[in-house]
Design a protein around this motif. Structure first.
Motif, mmCIF file in Angstrom:
data_model
loop_
_atom_site.group_PDB
_atom_site.id
_atom_site.type_symbol
_atom_site.label_atom_id
_atom_site.label_comp_id
_atom_site.label_asym_id
_atom_site.label_seq_id
_atom_site.Cartn_x
_atom_site.Cartn_y
_atom_site.Cartn_z
ATOM 1 N N GLU A 203 0.838 -1.147 -0.036
ATOM 2 C CA GLU A 203 -0.114 -0.066 -0.090
ATOM 3 C C GLU A 203 0.719 1.324 -0.054
ATOM 4 O O GLU A 203 0.479 2.188 -0.592
ATOM 5 C CB GLU A 203 -0.942 0.020 1.256
ATOM 6 N N GLU A 204 1.906 0.990 0.568
ATOM 7 C CA GLU A 204 2.839 2.287 0.683
ATOM 8 C C GLU A 204 3.386 2.694 -0.514
ATOM 9 O O GLU A 204 3.833 3.862 -0.840
ATOM 10 C CB GLU A 204 4.089 1.992 1.697
ATOM 11 N N ASP A 205 3.567 1.839 -1.640
ATOM 12 C CA ASP A 205 4.192 2.027 -2.930
ATOM 13 C C ASP A 205 3.000 2.052 -3.891
ATOM 14 O O ASP A 205 3.152 2.158 -4.916
ATOM 15 C CB ASP A 205 5.096 0.807 -3.403
ATOM 16 N N ALA A 206 1.766 2.225 -3.224
ATOM 17 C CA ALA A 206 0.532 2.136 -4.418
ATOM 18 C C ALA A 206 0.473 3.441 -5.329
ATOM 19 O O ALA A 206 0.014 3.537 -6.532
ATOM 20 C CB ALA A 206 -0.707 2.106 -3.521
ATOM 21 N N VAL A 301 2.115 3.367 -15.334
ATOM 22 C CA VAL A 301 0.624 3.116 -15.059
ATOM 23 C C VAL A 301 0.442 3.012 -13.911
ATOM 24 O O VAL A 301 1.173 2.105 -13.264
ATOM 25 C CB VAL A 301 0.069 2.285 -16.277
ATOM 26 N N ARG A 302 -0.614 3.483 -13.248
ATOM 27 C CA ARG A 302 -1.180 3.111 -11.734
ATOM 28 C C ARG A 302 -2.591 3.075 -11.690
ATOM 29 O O ARG A 302 -3.216 3.987 -12.370
ATOM 30 C CB ARG A 302 -0.431 3.919 -10.775
ATOM 31 N N LEU A 303 -3.160 2.191 -10.957
ATOM 32 C CA LEU A 303 -4.538 2.267 -10.488
ATOM 33 C C LEU A 303 -4.988 3.314 -9.556
ATOM 34 O O LEU A 303 -3.964 3.685 -8.488
ATOM 35 C CB LEU A 303 -4.921 1.044 -9.806
ATOM 36 N N THR A 304 -5.759 4.371 -9.890
ATOM 37 C CA THR A 304 -6.492 5.292 -8.910
ATOM 38 C C THR A 304 -7.022 4.562 -7.968
ATOM 39 O O THR A 304 -7.585 3.608 -8.043
ATOM 40 C CB THR A 304 -7.153 6.364 -9.414
ATOM 41 N N PRO A 305 -7.405 5.107 -6.609
ATOM 42 C CA PRO A 305 -8.318 4.589 -5.786
ATOM 43 C C PRO A 305 -9.643 4.392 -6.221
ATOM 44 O O PRO A 305 -10.212 3.172 -6.040
ATOM 45 C CB PRO A 305 -8.411 5.919 -4.890
#
Length: 512
Positions: A203-206, A301-305
């Motif tokens: 989660e810290e690197d999310a 790319v990353r997922l948003t909340p």
């Protein structure tokens, strides 16, 4: 059977109100809502419910997109989303009675076509009212519906390729366009699932974006392949180009934040068949390359909340157990202690904090201690989770801990808790209790992490502190004594000490 379903680590979700605000601010839905309001009270539409050319240009201007280049295209996407989600309802007009008045500019009868090509009318739909007057969950349901349609479009082949492969009989040869709808949808779902898993595990690197090559390689490179072949590298390149198009489509939904692949690299792929293996290329021997800026050229790319929420909903629909932090808050302590060892550290702490928040410190401590007892194979892990959870409880739990000082299973961890909280008059443990707690602790570490480097250091430290450790350890009345001593024999670097550990394990088994 529910127990047979795959289970993922828990994620922490934002509140529905926060997620609904994210959904409404996502570019695609925000534009769709604006167009649905702009369309009222009714607007002529062409076949298929699309806007006429004049209205499409007007829609682009209304959205501030301009009428040149991509503006009308973005407006058309937003209009289609509004239709797909029910923000706009499209109707073919019923035949009008002779001489009856009609709305200005609207077709007068079913099948009529006006000068702009309109064949029907569009009106604001019921879902538009829910955007303003409904609950956050109503908004999220609308967003989910739109996300599903965009996801399906993203997994579809390029329209130009389809047109090129339409035969004389009007049929499409899917083999010629090298597209399998089920495989393509599964591939994209798998990529989104990997992004979700990365978010859940760390989660810290999310908030950190993931390089596109790493996502593609995770789906394509076999686990037992040390060095990817040229064919595999070409397949990764093709997947990256495909994913680049798909993430460009998905980003306006608010699902992901995406930095596209450098256009210059895509041109090189078109000419060479795969991305160039430059010094910093993620397709070289170093997956991330020496230069982070160079890596970013290949897409990040990353997922948003909101994306975590959307992907989780798809997983639940697919029968996957995708828990959320807080799911265990109203469960018993035995459920909590069984689950926490499988959680990432930050999620485990958050889950324990929410569980404790529902109880008084004294009641929580008593429930946790009762659930931690036992001689079954899972008991050491439960006690470890109990100890970690109790570390979050305040001084008000002291009476419950003092009550178990003489308990064989709990006396050791109770003394640790009292000492950590600087409580007075903590009795010294017996030698038997010290050895029992040592075996229990190592058994828990073995179950949690296997032969880890941390456990190796713990074993070395224990032996150094007590030169006669194995003379007493084999007599410990703990179900895991022999297993622990065998592990110490594997883990200790000194051959003589390792041999002593194996002998002690043999004695423990013989005694049992």
């Amino acid at each position: 059977m529910p127990g047979d379903r795959p289970t993922l680590p828990p994620v922490r979700l934002r509140s529905e109100a926060e997620l609904a605000r994210d959904a409404l601010s996502a570019p695609l839905l925000a534009r769709a809502v604006r167009l649905a309001r702009w369309a009222g009270p009714q607007r002529p539409v062409a076949a298929g419910g699309v806007l006429t050319e004049p209205d499409l240009r007007a829609a682009a201007e209304h959205l501030g997109l301009g009428t040149d280049e991509d503006g009308p295209g973005y407006a058309a996407e937003a209009w289609q989303l509004a239709v797909d989600t029910g923000l706009i309802e499209v109707q073919e007009p019923a035949p009008a009675a002779e001489g009856a008045p009609t709305a200005e500019g609207a077709p007068t009868a079913q099948g009529d076509i006006d000068e702009d090509g309109a064949t029907g009318i569009a009106t604001p739909g019921e879902e538009l009212r829910l955007i303003s007057e409904g609950s956050p969950r109503d908004v999220l349901d609308i967003w989910l519906g739109g996300f599903e349609t965009v996801l399906a479009d993203a997994a579809a082949p390029d329209l130009a390729e389809i047109v090129d492969q339409i035969g004389d009989d009007g049929e499409i040869d899917l083999d010629e366009i090298d597209w399998n709808p089920e495989e393509e949808a599964e591939f994209l779902d798998g990529v989104l699932g990997n992004l979700y898993l990365l978010t859940a595990l760390d989660e810290e690197d999310a908030g950190r974006a993931v390089p596109l090559p790493a996502l593609a390689a995770a789906m394509i490179v076999p686990e037992d392949m040390e060095e990817p072949t040229d064919d595999i590298l070409e397949e990764i390149s093709e997947a990256m180009v495909r994913l680049d198009d798909q993430f460009r489509m998905l980003e306006p939904t608010g699902l992901v934040e995406y930095q596209p692949v450098d256009e210059a690299l895509i041109e090189e792929v078109d000419g060479e068949g795969r991305f160039p293996e430059t010094a910093g290329s993620p397709l070289g021997s170093d997956p991330l390359g020496p230069d982070e800026d160079d890596v970013s050229r290949y897409g990040m790319v990353r997922l948003t909340p909101l994306g975590v929420f959307g992907v989780r909903n798809r997983m639940l629909d697919a029968g996957i157990d995708a828990p959320v932090v807080g799911d265990l808050a109203d469960k018993g302590a035995e459920v909590l202690l069984d689950a926490l060892p499988g959680h990432p550290e930050t999620a485990a702490r958050a889950e324990a904090e929410q569980w404790l928040a529902r109880r008084t410190p004294d009641a929580a401590a008593r429930e946790l201690l009762a659930a931690a007892r036992g001689d079954d194979t899972s008991a050491p892990l439960r006690r470890l989770a109990c100890q970690q959870t109790l570390s979050l409880v305040g001084d008000a739990a002291e009476p419950a801990l003092r009550e178990v000082l003489d308990d064989r299973h709990l006396g050791g961890l109770a003394r640790v808790w009292l000492a950590e909280h600087a409580m007075p008059d903590v009795p010294e443990p017996s030698e038997e209790m010290v050895f029992w707690l040592t075996v229990d602790t190592i058994a828990a570490q073995l179950a949690a992490e296997g032969d880890s480097a941390e456990l190796r250091e713990l074993v070395r430290g224990l032996v150094e502190q007590s030169g006669s450790f194995f003379d007493s350890a084999w007599r410990v009345d703990h179900p895991a004594t022999a297993e622990v001593l065998e592990a110490m024999g594997r883990l200790h670097p000194d051959k003589k000490t390792a041999k002593e550990a194996r002998k002690a394990a043999f004695k423990a088994r013989s005694r049992a």
